[in-house]
Design a protein around this motif. Structure first.
Motif, PDB file in Angstrom:
ATOM      1  N   ASP A 145      10.609 -19.109  -6.644  1.00  0.00           N
ATOM      2  CA  ASP A 145       9.985 -18.195  -7.610  1.00  0.00           C
ATOM      3  C   ASP A 145      10.765 -16.893  -7.734  1.00  0.00           C
ATOM      4  N   THR A 146      12.062 -16.893  -7.416  1.00  0.00           N
ATOM      5  CA  THR A 146      12.860 -15.669  -7.529  1.00  0.00           C
ATOM      6  C   THR A 146      12.973 -15.256  -8.986  1.00  0.00           C
ATOM      7  N   SER A 147      12.667 -14.017  -9.252  1.00  0.00           N
ATOM      8  CA  SER A 147      12.706 -13.491 -10.620  1.00  0.00           C
ATOM      9  C   SER A 147      12.962 -11.979 -10.558  1.00  0.00           C
ATOM     10  N   THR A 148      13.111 -11.415 -11.731  1.00  0.00           N
ATOM     11  CA  THR A 148      13.273  -9.960 -11.798  1.00  0.00           C
ATOM     12  C   THR A 148      11.915  -9.305 -11.583  1.00  0.00           C
ATOM     13  N   MET A 149      11.812  -8.432 -10.610  1.00  0.00           N
ATOM     14  CA  MET A 149      10.535  -7.816 -10.254  1.00  0.00           C
ATOM     15  C   MET A 149      10.711  -6.311 -10.086  1.00  0.00           C
ATOM     16  N   ASP A 150       9.617  -5.594 -10.329  1.00  0.00           N
ATOM     17  CA  ASP A 150       9.571  -4.141 -10.087  1.00  0.00           C
ATOM     18  C   ASP A 150       8.828  -3.931  -8.776  1.00  0.00           C
ATOM     19  N   LEU A 151       9.592  -3.641  -7.709  1.00  0.00           N
ATOM     20  CA  LEU A 151       8.991  -3.535  -6.383  1.00  0.00           C
ATOM     21  C   LEU A 151       7.999  -2.366  -6.312  1.00  0.00           C
ATOM     22  N   ALA A 152       8.278  -1.247  -6.988  1.00  0.00           N
ATOM     23  CA  ALA A 152       7.354  -0.109  -6.968  1.00  0.00           C
ATOM     24  C   ALA A 152       6.014  -0.495  -7.585  1.00  0.00           C
ATOM     25  N   PHE A 153       6.043  -1.274  -8.685  1.00  0.00           N
ATOM     26  CA  PHE A 153       4.793  -1.695  -9.332  1.00  0.00           C
ATOM     27  C   PHE A 153       4.001  -2.626  -8.424  1.00  0.00           C
ATOM     28  N   HIS A 154       4.687  -3.591  -7.773  1.00  0.00           N
ATOM     29  CA  HIS A 154       3.981  -4.547  -6.918  1.00  0.00           C
ATOM     30  C   HIS A 154       3.375  -3.851  -5.679  1.00  0.00           C
ATOM     31  N   LEU A 155       4.078  -2.890  -5.122  1.00  0.00           N
ATOM     32  CA  LEU A 155       3.506  -2.173  -3.979  1.00  0.00           C
ATOM     33  C   LEU A 155       2.273  -1.376  -4.392  1.00  0.00           C
ATOM     34  N   ALA A 156       2.333  -0.706  -5.536  1.00  0.00           N
ATOM     35  CA  ALA A 156       1.162   0.045  -6.008  1.00  0.00           C
ATOM     36  C   ALA A 156      -0.013  -0.900  -6.267  1.00  0.00           C
ATOM     37  N   GLN A 157       0.281  -2.098  -6.827  1.00  0.00           N
ATOM     38  CA  GLN A 157      -0.793  -3.060  -7.089  1.00  0.00           C
ATOM     39  C   GLN A 157      -1.385  -3.576  -5.776  1.00  0.00           C
ATOM     40  N   TRP A 158      -0.528  -3.813  -4.776  1.00  0.00           N
ATOM     41  CA  TRP A 158      -1.033  -4.273  -3.480  1.00  0.00           C
ATOM     42  C   TRP A 158      -1.940  -3.229  -2.831  1.00  0.00           C
ATOM     43  N   MET A 159      -1.572  -1.926  -2.938  1.00  0.00           N
ATOM     44  CA  MET A 159      -2.408  -0.871  -2.375  1.00  0.00           C
ATOM     45  C   MET A 159      -3.761  -0.801  -3.080  1.00  0.00           C
ATOM     46  N   GLU A 160      -3.800  -1.033  -4.391  1.00  0.00           N
ATOM     47  CA  GLU A 160      -5.073  -0.989  -5.113  1.00  0.00           C
ATOM     48  C   GLU A 160      -5.998  -2.123  -4.692  1.00  0.00           C
ATOM     49  N   GLN A 161      -5.417  -3.242  -4.241  1.00  0.00           N
ATOM     50  CA  GLN A 161      -6.238  -4.397  -3.852  1.00  0.00           C
ATOM     51  C   GLN A 161      -6.871  -4.228  -2.473  1.00  0.00           C
ATOM     52  N   LEU A 162      -6.488  -3.165  -1.706  1.00  0.00           N
ATOM     53  CA  LEU A 162      -7.092  -2.936  -0.393  1.00  0.00           C
ATOM     54  C   LEU A 162      -8.456  -2.306  -0.600  1.00  0.00           C
ATOM     55  N   SER A 163      -9.499  -3.136  -0.628  1.00  0.00           N
ATOM     56  CA  SER A 163     -10.855  -2.644  -0.896  1.00  0.00           C
ATOM     57  C   SER A 163     -11.533  -2.069   0.335  1.00  0.00           C
ATOM     58  N   THR A 164     -10.976  -2.338   1.515  1.00  0.00           N
ATOM     59  CA  THR A 164     -11.613  -1.835   2.741  1.00  0.00           C
ATOM     60  C   THR A 164     -11.402  -0.324   2.924  1.00  0.00           C
ATOM     61  N   LEU A 165     -10.432   0.252   2.230  1.00  0.00           N
ATOM     62  CA  LEU A 165     -10.163   1.703   2.325  1.00  0.00           C
ATOM     63  C   LEU A 165     -10.487   2.364   1.001  1.00  0.00           C
ATOM     64  N   SER A 166     -11.043   3.583   1.093  1.00  0.00           N
ATOM     65  CA  SER A 166     -11.346   4.346  -0.115  1.00  0.00           C
ATOM     66  C   SER A 166     -10.064   4.965  -0.677  1.00  0.00           C
ATOM     67  N   ALA A 167     -10.166   5.535  -1.872  1.00  0.00           N
ATOM     68  CA  ALA A 167      -8.987   6.146  -2.508  1.00  0.00           C
ATOM     69  C   ALA A 167      -8.496   7.355  -1.730  1.00  0.00           C
ATOM     70  N   GLU A 168      -9.393   8.094  -1.054  1.00  0.00           N
ATOM     71  CA  GLU A 168      -8.987   9.254  -0.270  1.00  0.00           C
ATOM     72  C   GLU A 168      -8.228   8.844   0.979  1.00  0.00           C
ATOM     73  N   GLN A 169      -8.461   7.615   1.477  1.00  0.00           N
ATOM     74  CA  GLN A 169      -7.799   7.148   2.692  1.00  0.00           C
ATOM     75  C   GLN A 169      -6.428   6.538   2.421  1.00  0.00           C
ATOM     76  N   LYS A 170      -6.098   6.310   1.156  1.00  0.00           N
ATOM     77  CA  LYS A 170      -4.834   5.669   0.793  1.00  0.00           C
ATOM     78  C   LYS A 170      -3.941   6.681   0.074  1.00  0.00           C
ATOM     79  N   THR A 171      -2.689   6.726   0.505  1.00  0.00           N
ATOM     80  CA  THR A 171      -1.695   7.621  -0.118  1.00  0.00           C
ATOM     81  C   THR A 171      -0.448   6.813  -0.435  1.00  0.00           C
TER      82      THR A 171
END
Length: 593
Positions: free
Chosen positions: A466-492
């Motif tokens: 599945d190697t393709s052109t990817m935006d690593l900054a976008f995927h990391l930001a999306q992964w952080m948003e999916q962490l529902s166990t932490l509130s927005a104030e706890q994530k930077t």
């Protein structure tokens, strides 16, 4: 004999009068007398004041003695009405020093007195008279004693006159003697020195200064005379050297004139009052004139100033005008000048004021060196140099552009080669992963379910292409948003705007799940994720603030293996108390252009 004594006395009196009559003698005498007078007044005042205090003290002692020796007997006589005895006692009190009048005023108004009531008194003392009888004390009256200081004042006055006269005579005598000594040691010798100084000149340097000796030993004036004679000898030697220097200067001037003519140096002296140039032939030829034409030229300085040309001509004329008004003493510059033949020339010219009158210049020295050939040659060389530099700069830019294009092409080829090597490595790793997955499926152990799921998940990601052109900054930001166990104030999150790679997006998501498992999220207070690059490698930093230490070594070992073999980077961790810092580095050969 008597006539010789009269002559000697008259001579001495003339010497004293001459001493006193001199200016320094009168000044010295006045200073000595004034100072002695002040000192005498001060000492006399101190002595008189001491005597006055002593006299007043003796009067007070008399009153004390009267109190101790007469008071009881007077009280007794007054109690017994013994008038004769009382009068004799009052007369005895009059014998004390300073007592002018004494009287007793009894309690019934009766007055007993002795002395002169009209004499007057400077002070009065009153003494209460009492008598004790049968254990009872009776008041009999008051004893009054008048004291007169006339005798004390008279004694002090006589003493003051005596002291002043004695001190004046002593001071005046000492002053006259001092003036006589000064006249003998200083005044006559100073007059001799003054007479020698009046006649001193550079034409009479052979005449030495001589003064009569005051005594056998040399004193300060003798030292001054020796110093003056030494100065005279030094001046005599300086005059000889000056004459020699003048002769050498004349010789040097002649040689300099010859050198100036041979060096083609334009030399001129401008006289402001006559408004005339006094110049050599080279100066005239440099201006495009002959010597007779330069001599007949009217207002030559204006002609020279008007001949100046070029971009700096206005400023140069202003500085020369300041020189002509005496505001600056010297001007030296390179001038562009259009001579009388309308030829453009270049000169190094120096203007120097050599004479003043009433703070205004009277003569100016002008030295001119022709720099026309050198300047034209320098301009031509400068133009050739500029053309050469332009050609070199243009060729350098062309070579630089070619080098940059070649470097960019080489970099692209290198990256394509690295991508091919990575693809080949991933293909081989995928085949190995496929075989490992088949073995895991064939030998499944339910007790190792959780650990095997992790390895199976990685093997499936590796097998799938599945190697393709990817935006690593976008995927990391999306992964952080999916962490529902932490509130927005706890994530930077601190990420660049974009970082495009040629890679399987599931690899980085799997790596983040390995580094930050679900079990660790339960004890996580704060989570900070940052990403940066240095041109060769990228770096993801994960900082976890934990309530208690938690770390899965097996997950970390698998993540370290993937980072080193798949991502061409590395993995490191660091504990700070309950804070865990993990740094993931990865190669940037996968960057897409």
């Amino acid at each position: 004999m008597a006539e010789q004594q009269k002559q000697r006395s008259a001579h001495n009196s003339w010497r004293v009068s001459q001493t006193v009559g001199s200016r320094i003698g009168r000044l010295l005498l006045s200073y000595i007398l004034a100072f002695s007078f002040l000192v005498t007044l001060a000492t006399t005042a101190f002595i008189l004041f001491s005597d006055y205090k002593r006299g007043v003290s003796s009067y007070d002692q008399s009153i004390t003695q009267i109190r101790s020796s007469y008071l009881d007997s007077i009280s007794y006589s007054l109690w017994n009405f013994d008038i004769p005895q009382l009068e004799s006692q009052l007369i005895g009190i009059l014998n004390f020093p300073g007592v002018a009048y004494v009287f007793i005023e009894s309690s019934d108004g009766t007055i007993f007195s002795a002395g002169d009531v009209m004499q007057g008194a400077d002070t009065r003392h009153d003494i209460e008279l009492t008598y004790r009888s049968s254990g009872r004390e009776y008041s009999l009256g008051t004893l009054f004693i008048d004291l007169d200081y006339a005798d004390l004042y008279s004694e002090l006055q006589s003493k003051a006159i005596n002291i002043l006269l004695t001190q004046f005579v002593k001071t005046f005598s000492v002053s006259i003697f001092i003036l006589f000594i000064i006249n003998r040691l200083l005044t006559r010798r100073l007059q001799r020195m003054s007479h020698w100084a009046d006649q001193f000149s550079l034409k009479h340097l052979d005449q030495a200064l001589e003064i009569p000796a005051a005594h056998t030993k040399a004193d300060e004036l003798d030292d001054v005379v020796n110093a003056i004679n030494h100065m005279r000898q030094t001046l005599q030697q300086d005059v000889v050297r000056e004459q020699q220097a003048t002769l050498e200067l004349e010789t040097t001037k002649e040689r300099l004139a010859i050198a100036i003519d041979n060096a083609a140096l334009g030399f001129c002296e401008y006289h402001l009052e006559q408004d005339k140039f006094d110049a050599n032939s080279h100066f005239a030829s440099q201006l495009g004139l002959t010597s007779p034409e330069l001599e007949q030229l009217k207002h030559p300085m204006d002609v020279l100033l008007n001949a100046l040309t070029g971009s700096e001509a206005t400023e140069q004329r202003e500085r020369l005008h300041q020189l002509l008004y005496g505001r600056i003493p010297r001007v030296s510059d390179t001038y562009q000048l259009l001579n009388q033949r309308q030829q453009l020339c270049y000169f190094d010219i120096t203007f120097q004021i050599t004479g003043y009158q009433d703070n205004r210049p009277t003569s100016i020295l002008i030295c001119m060196v022709d720099k026309t050939h050198e300047t034209i040659s320098s301009q031509q060389a400068q133009e050739l140099n500029i053309n050469l530099e332009n050609r070199v700069a243009k060729r350098t830019e062309e070579l630089y552009d070619e080098q940059m294009r070649a470097k960019l092409a080489l970099q692209r080829v290198t990256q394509q080669l690295e991508r091919c090597q990575a693809a080949l490595h991933n293909q081989r790793h995928s085949d190995l992963s496929r075989l490992l997955l088949e073995e895991l499926d064939a030998h499944f152990d339910p007790q190792q379910q959780a650990q095997l799921d992790i390895f199976q998940q990685y093997l499936r990601i590796s097998i799938s292409d599945d190697t393709s052109t990817m935006d690593l900054a976008f995927h990391l930001a999306q992964w952080m948003e999916q962490l529902s166990t932490l509130s927005a104030e706890q994530k930077t999150v601190q990420l660049p705007l974009s970082l495009v790679l040629e890679e399987n997006p599931r690899i980085f998501q799997f790596m983040m799940d390995l580094l930050i498992p679900t079990e660790a999220m339960a004890v996580t207070q704060n989570l900070r994720v940052t990403m940066s690059t240095d041109g060769l490698q990228g770096k993801i930093t994960v900082l976890q603030s934990l309530t208690e230490p938690y770390f899965d070594q097996r997950r970390y070992a698998l993540a370290s293996f993937i980072a080193e073999n798949r991502l061409q980077g590395g993995l490191s961790k660091n504990w700070h108390g309950n804070d865990l810092s993990i740094e993931l580095t990865f190669g940037l050969a996968q960057i897409s252009y």
